[in-house]
Design an enzyme around this catalytic site. Structure first.
Site, mmCIF file in Angstrom:
data_model
loop_
_atom_site.group_PDB
_atom_site.id
_atom_site.type_symbol
_atom_site.label_atom_id
_atom_site.label_comp_id
_atom_site.label_asym_id
_atom_site.label_seq_id
_atom_site.Cartn_x
_atom_site.Cartn_y
_atom_site.Cartn_z
ATOM 1 C CB CYS A 2 -0.953 0.110 1.190
ATOM 2 S SG CYS A 2 -2.083 -1.263 1.339
ATOM 3 N NE ARG A 27 4.503 1.556 -0.196
ATOM 4 C CZ ARG A 27 5.512 1.154 0.562
ATOM 5 N NH1 ARG A 27 6.732 1.278 0.112
ATOM 6 N NH2 ARG A 27 5.302 0.652 1.752
ATOM 7 C CD1 TRP A 73 -0.460 -6.189 -3.322
ATOM 8 C CD2 TRP A 73 -0.419 -6.764 -1.159
ATOM 9 N NE1 TRP A 73 -0.131 -7.516 -3.244
ATOM 10 C CE2 TRP A 73 -0.091 -7.902 -1.939
ATOM 11 C CE3 TRP A 73 -0.449 -6.906 0.221
ATOM 12 C CZ2 TRP A 73 0.195 -9.149 -1.376
ATOM 13 C CZ3 TRP A 73 -0.168 -8.147 0.786
ATOM 14 C CH2 TRP A 73 0.153 -9.246 -0.018
ATOM 15 C CG ASN A 99 1.936 0.549 4.172
ATOM 16 O OD1 ASN A 99 3.100 0.919 4.178
ATOM 17 N ND2 ASN A 99 1.610 -0.688 3.922
ATOM 18 N N GLY A 100 -0.278 -1.248 6.303
ATOM 19 C CA GLY A 100 0.101 -2.139 7.397
ATOM 20 C C GLY A 100 -1.041 -3.062 7.748
ATOM 21 C CD GLU A 485 15.940 -13.260 -9.602
ATOM 22 O OE1 GLU A 485 15.463 -13.815 -8.608
ATOM 23 O OE2 GLU A 485 15.601 -12.123 -9.972
ATOM 24 C CE LYS A 489 12.547 -11.145 -11.464
ATOM 25 N NZ LYS A 489 13.220 -11.074 -10.250
ATOM 26 C CD GLU A 492 9.073 -11.771 -9.326
ATOM 27 O OE1 GLU A 492 9.118 -11.334 -8.177
ATOM 28 O OE2 GLU A 492 9.988 -11.548 -10.153
ATOM 29 C CG HIS A 508 16.887 -37.032 -7.392
ATOM 30 N ND1 HIS A 508 17.094 -38.373 -7.216
ATOM 31 C CD2 HIS A 508 18.109 -36.462 -7.494
ATOM 32 C CE1 HIS A 508 18.401 -38.610 -7.174
ATOM 33 N NE2 HIS A 508 19.036 -37.457 -7.351
ATOM 34 C CE LYS A 607 11.178 -2.957 -6.770
ATOM 35 N NZ LYS A 607 11.703 -4.161 -7.446
HETATM 36 C C1 G6P Z 1 8.600 -8.666 -3.169
HETATM 37 C C2 G6P Z 1 9.068 -8.188 -4.534
HETATM 38 C C3 G6P Z 1 10.294 -8.985 -4.964
HETATM 39 C C4 G6P Z 1 11.393 -8.878 -3.909
HETATM 40 C C5 G6P Z 1 10.871 -9.319 -2.532
HETATM 41 C C6 G6P Z 1 11.868 -8.970 -1.447
HETATM 42 O O1 G6P Z 1 8.101 -9.942 -3.271
HETATM 43 O O2 G6P Z 1 8.041 -8.335 -5.480
HETATM 44 O O3 G6P Z 1 10.783 -8.476 -6.185
HETATM 45 O O4 G6P Z 1 12.462 -9.684 -4.271
HETATM 46 O O5 G6P Z 1 9.665 -8.620 -2.220
HETATM 47 O O6 G6P Z 1 11.982 -7.580 -1.377
HETATM 48 P P1 G6P Z 1 13.189 -6.783 -0.794
HETATM 49 O O7 G6P Z 1 12.821 -5.341 -0.976
HETATM 50 O O8 G6P Z 1 13.301 -7.175 0.645
HETATM 51 O O9 G6P Z 1 14.401 -7.154 -1.559
#
Ligand code: G6P
Length: 612
Positions: A2, A27, A73, A99-100, A485, A489, A492, A508, A607
């Site tokens: 948020c 956010r 969010w 936010n929270g 990773e 990606k 996501e 396995h 994010k």
């Molecule tokens: C969220 C974001 C990811 C990020 C993760 C950790 O899930 O969408 O892209 O890797 O948080 O965030 P940070 O800010 O702690 O790296």
């Protein structure tokens, strides 16, 4: 999660708040809303993105010089108009953005219902504003005092701003665990979850600390107190962020811009730390805690998401060079499993945003148990950065695309510098090996530039595989975390199911999934486990899987076997993740664009995850 924005001054509040919300949309984007006061309190809120709100509110009169806005969010209650913030008190005079999470909202709500309160939404936030109203009325308190009393009854995380129809020249803000910045201009105030909505108006900011309340009044100095009613002297700092850094600069998406920024961001991570003349590395935080690092029993990385993948690369790097045992923990698991931590442990929190709630809680726990706490954060002044004993900023610049790219490579660059510097101090690396890695590290930005030139080829491959339902990513050694990773990606931003696996583990389980419809991305650079990965590729081919291989320039064997191969330049195995991840970022980007997905704001994600 948020985003919150507030404005109080003499300018038109609506455009400032709307623009701020657009900057904070990373956010969360489940709904958006704005409340303004013009004689009375006016509320505009809509499900979906900020642009929906803009469209909805366009024909209304929005004249006002005070207001608050929110981009959501969803946590409590589905994304719809009713659950959108701001939320109002029962008498409709107070509005709040939040936010929270208010964790004890359910018991508070039951109590308030007994006292006759009626709720319009499913949110915890609405309970908070009813509680404040209730206290104000029943205890006959000022709003400021009622907020303070209410916050003493609340358990959970909050960054809130309150607007009061009866006090049209005043905003009250407070925070605990969720971020909140106040911009101090000429007879005006800005409030936001981060500095991006504020930067073009003022560089003077105050970061509120936990359990602090700020009272902002037109024409008066800011007043800060804590929830115990102690007065706090405001500390105004100057922002270093600039406006260009948070705009798209001609790229179609922030994610693409950020992928292309990597030569610069990696360079910036090394700047002032690695001396190109003599190869000397100076990381302030390590120097300060040198003896702790050199005598540490263990290093424990705590992180989430992409940052957790950097930590895995870090485990390989530090154990390999510095010979210090390393553990990598999901922050969310670590914080709840009573971990064994001693004063001889160093806990390193990695976080792009520096605000991830689980990572912050994990490091607070480790701190209580006596460990030395180090931070690797991108956002300067963020909560994690402020909670650590020492740390290194990644200096990658603002990352706006929800899927992390340049923060990942910047984090790995910092960890590489840490591993090298610790190895040198411990004497666990030879002079020549140290020099060899350092000179290659300096060339990484150029090598990344070279990999970016494969963009058209990757786009072509993306087009062929954009309709796949599943993907498998394989890598070994330093490239195992890169496989994770790459898969993350793709998941996501394109919503294609993807799994990353250590290549040898494929037999396995995942091998059962392989048929002619399964694309397998194999990172098969000519390094330690090259021959082994080649065998894994054969196993995939024998079952008709399609291989997209990431290979070292000039490779012949894998190229013959693979359906498609993308060449990346040769570098030291230790540094391979910094370049092998680039094609995977581009592949997921192009597939997502071709599938019509919202690359910068993928569904359900945010994010910065400031809730558990
Ligand atoms: C969220 C974001 C990811 C990020 C993760 C950790 O899930 O969408 O892209 O890797 O948080 O965030 P940070 O800010 O702690 O790296």
């Amino acid at each position: 999660m948020c985003g919150i924005v507030g404005y109080l001054g003499s300018k038109e509040a609506y455009p400032i708040i709307l623009k701020g919300l657009k900057r904070l949309e990373y956010r969360g984007y489940d709904s958006a809303g704005i409340a303004l006061i013009n004689g009375k309190l006016n509320l505009y809120k809509k499900k979906g993105k900020v642009s929906n709100l803009e469209e909805f509110a366009k024909d209304y009169e929005k004249k006002s010089t005070i207001g608050i806005g929110h981009t959501r969010w969803a946590t409590h209650g589905p994304p719809n108009d009713e659950n959108a913030h701001p939320h109002l008190s029962g008498n409709g005079k107070l509005a709040v953005i939040h936010n929270g999470i208010i964790e004890n909202y359910d018991s508070l709500k039951k109590e308030l219902i007994k006292r006759g309160h009626k709720f319009q939404s499913d949110t915890d936030t609405e309970v908070l504003i009813h509680l404040i109203e209730d206290i104000q009325k029943n205890e006959n308190l000022s709003l400021e005092e009622a907020v303070r009393v209410a916050l003493n009854e609340v358990i959970g995380a909050y960054a809130i701003v309150i607007l009061d129809q009866d006090n049209p020249d005043c905003l009250i803000a407070a925070k605990n665990s969720s971020p909140l910045v106040i911009g101090v201009g000429e007879s005006e105030f800005f409030i936001a979850s981060d500095a991006s909505p504020i930067i073009e108006y003022t560089k003077n900011v105050i970061y509120l600390d936990d359990e602090q309340i700020a009272v902002l009044k037109k024409g008066e100095d800011i007043k800060i107190l804590d929830i115990q009613n102690r007065s706090i002297t405001p500390y105004i700092q100057e922002l270093e962020l600039n406006l260009e850094a948070i705009e798209k600069g001609g790229f179609e998406h922030f994610m693409l811009k950020e992928i292309y920024e990597q030569p610069t961001s990696i360079r910036n991570s090394m700047l002032g730390r690695l001396n190109p003349k003599n190869g000397k590395i100076v990381l302030g935080g390590i120097e300060e805690f040198e003896s702790k690092f050199l005598n540490a029993d263990r290093i424990i990385f705590v992180a989430c998401g992409t940052s957790w993948h950097s930590a895995l690369v870090g485990e390989y790097m530090i154990e390999d060079l510095a010979r210090i045992p390393v553990e990598v923990e999901y922050a969310s698991e670590f914080r709840y499993r009573n971990p064994i931590i001693s004063e001889k442990d160093i806990v390193i929190a990695i976080s792009q945003s520096g605000e991830t709630a689980d990572t912050l809680a994990a490091l607070e726990l480790a701190k209580k148990k006596g460990a030395t706490i180090y931070g690797i954060c991108n956002v300067v002044g963020s909560s994690i950065a402020r909670a650590t004993d020492a740390g290194s900023y990644t200096h990658a610049g603002p990352e706006i695309g929800v899927a992390s790219t340049k923060a990942f490579t910047a984090q790995i660059t910092i960890i590489a510098l840490m591993a090298l510097t610790l190895a040198k101090k411990k004497g666990s690396i030879t002079k020549s090996r140290y020099q060899e890695i350092v000179s290659q590290l300096e060339t990484i930005p150029q090598l990344v530039e070279k990999v970016l030139k494969t963009n058209d080829q990757i786009k072509y491959i993306a087009d062929l595989f954009k309709d796949a339902h599943n993907f498998l990513y394989l890598g070994r050694g330093y490239n195992f975390p890169v496989a994770l990773e790459g898969a993350l990606k793709l998941k996501e931003i394109s919503y294609i199911h993807a799994e990353g696996y250590p290549a040898a583990e494929m037999k396995h389980g995942p091998i059962a999934l392989i048929d002619e419809n399964m694309p397998v991305v194999a990172i098969a650079t000519r390094k330690g486990s090259y021959q082994k990965v080649v065998s894994n590729i054969q196993e995939v081919k024998a079952r008709n899987g399609k291989i997209i291989a990431i290979v070292t320039e000039g490779d012949v064997s894998v190229k013959e076997m693979a359906d498609f191969s993308i060449e990346i330049p040769e570098t030291d195995e230790f540094l391979d993740p910094l370049i092998s991840v680039i094609p995977l970022q581009l592949l997921s980007y192009h597939i997502a664009v071709m599938r019509g997905c919202n690359v910068d704001q993928p569904r359900n994600l945010a994010k910065s995850v400031t809730v558990e």
